[in-house]
Design an enzyme around this catalytic site. Structure first.
Site, PDB file in Angstrom:
ATOM      1  CD  GLU A  87      -1.783  -2.425   1.206  1.00  0.00           C
ATOM      2  OE1 GLU A  87      -2.596  -3.280   0.814  1.00  0.00           O
ATOM      3  OE2 GLU A  87      -0.678  -2.724   1.718  1.00  0.00           O
ATOM      4  CG  HIS A 103     -10.785  -8.271   5.372  1.00  0.00           C
ATOM      5  ND1 HIS A 103     -10.052  -9.148   6.130  1.00  0.00           N
ATOM      6  CD2 HIS A 103     -10.150  -8.186   4.173  1.00  0.00           C
ATOM      7  CE1 HIS A 103      -9.025  -9.587   5.423  1.00  0.00           C
ATOM      8  NE2 HIS A 103      -9.067  -9.020   4.234  1.00  0.00           N
TER       9      HIS A 103
END
Length: 363
Positions: free
Chosen positions: A103, A168
């Site tokens: 990321e 998540h």
């Protein structure tokens, strides 16, 4: 092997979402009427879900601006939520491509690409993994605008999904609201998502665009097929009322709408506002509503302490102190890591919101 395992875990978290229509409201009815008349969003539309609306917006962005690029983990074959399906086949692997599972690298590349005058549309596969990329967001200010990354848009799914667990399911929007110069956008429905995403991509400022993953397949409504944009930093009153003002964004709007319906059965008239843009947010619309109702409730999935609801509560207390008839209520996630088995206890549910509405109105 480690990268493959992580990718498989992330894909597994995307499965198992059903389908239903978006909640109705004043704005939704107006939008449908506008589509029928060829006004709002222009021209004809058809019913699609949220991830399809996102996909339409990305097709339009790439088609209308040759400087636009889409990239991120697995986007080349459509991504885990299928938002980038068909883009690589139509626009080629030079403009739509996969990145490593990094990321920080995705954001760094996006900042550099935008600083060179391009439209960088980066995807962080889950908002829970965005934190290594956080520091990249300040580059324009730190460089004294020498590196203007205003063409940067970072898309990322956020929020609960019913079975995602800690990594998540998080809602990190408040973190990015602390970065001056960024815009933070969260849509509530397919039509909103398409118009707000196109506006974000074309805005001259870097934008964090959080997409409620719970609604990717769940939310379905009529969406104009052509190119249109919705205004940023402009909240929308989607239900008019006189007794209390409710504020939310993203998937939480559906929960608030259900609470409004139940409150109406008890004679409580709720005004519901979708903030849409968190930074810079539309204080004037919220202030006008609270000045009318005298009461405010803010609700979001993120933990209550330090959540963006606290900023709204503080600002409206300053602006409407003499008009408030009760303390500002907040119905939010708990101050715990996001749980798996106990997700239903963590979430700001309809019943929690309804109890807070009644307590605030009867204060």
């Amino acid at each position: 092997m480690a990268a493959k395992s992580l990718r498989e875990i992330r894909r597994a978290a995307a499965a198992g979402i059903g389908t239903r229509r978006c909640f109705s409201g004043d704005a939704a009815a107006a939008a449908a009427a506008g589509v029928a008349e060829g006004k709002v969003g222009g021209g004809a539309g058809k019913e699609v879900n949220l991830f399809t609306a996102i996909n339409q917006a990305l097709h339009i962005a790439l088609d209308t601006d040759p400087r636009s690029y889409v990239f991120g983990e697995d986007v080349g074959f459509g991504g885990v939520f299928r938002c980038t399906t068909g883009l690589a086949d139509r626009f080629g692997r030079n403009r739509v491509f996969n990145t490593p599972l990094c990321e920080q690298g995705i954001a760094g590349f996006a900042v550099g690409l935008a600083a060179m005058g391009n439209r960088a549309i980066a995807e962080i596969q889950f908002a829970d993994y965005i934190f290594p990329a956080f520091d990249q967001a300040c580059l324009r200010y730190r460089s004294g605008n020498e590196f203007n990354c205003g063409g940067l848009t970072i898309r990322s799914p956020y929020g609960a999904v019913g079975h995602g667990g800690h990594y998540h399911s998080q809602s990190p929007e408040a973190f990015f609201c602390h970065v001056p110069g960024l815009k933070v956008i969260i849509p509530r429905s397919p039509r909103e998502a398409k118009g707000l995403l196109l506006a974000s991509i074309r805005d001259p400022n870097p934008v964090i665009f959080f997409e409620p993953k719970w609604l990717y397949r769940l939310a379905v409504e009529e969406v104009p097929e052509e190119d249109y944009m919705l205004p940023l930093s402009e909240a929308e009153v989607i239900r008019k009322g006189s007794d209390i003002t409710l504020i939310g964004w993203g998937a939480q709007l559906a929960v608030l709408e259900e609470a409004c319906e139940d409150a109406a059965k008890d004679g409580i008239s709720c005004e519901l506002i979708d903030l849409r843009t968190l930074i810079p947010w539309d204080k004037e619309t919220v202030e006008a509503s609270v000045s009318k109702t005298g009461k405010l409730l803010v609700s979001h999935e993120a933990p209550i302490t330090g959540g963006f609801g606290a900023e709204i509560a503080a600002s409206i207390t300053e602006r409407c102190f003499q008009r408030l008839e009760a303390p500002v209520a907040r119905v939010c996630g708990l101050d715990t890591p996001f749980p798996l088995v106990y997700e239903t206890f963590y979430m700001p549910t309809k019943n929690k919101v309804l109890d807070a509405i009644k307590a605030t109105v009867n204060y």
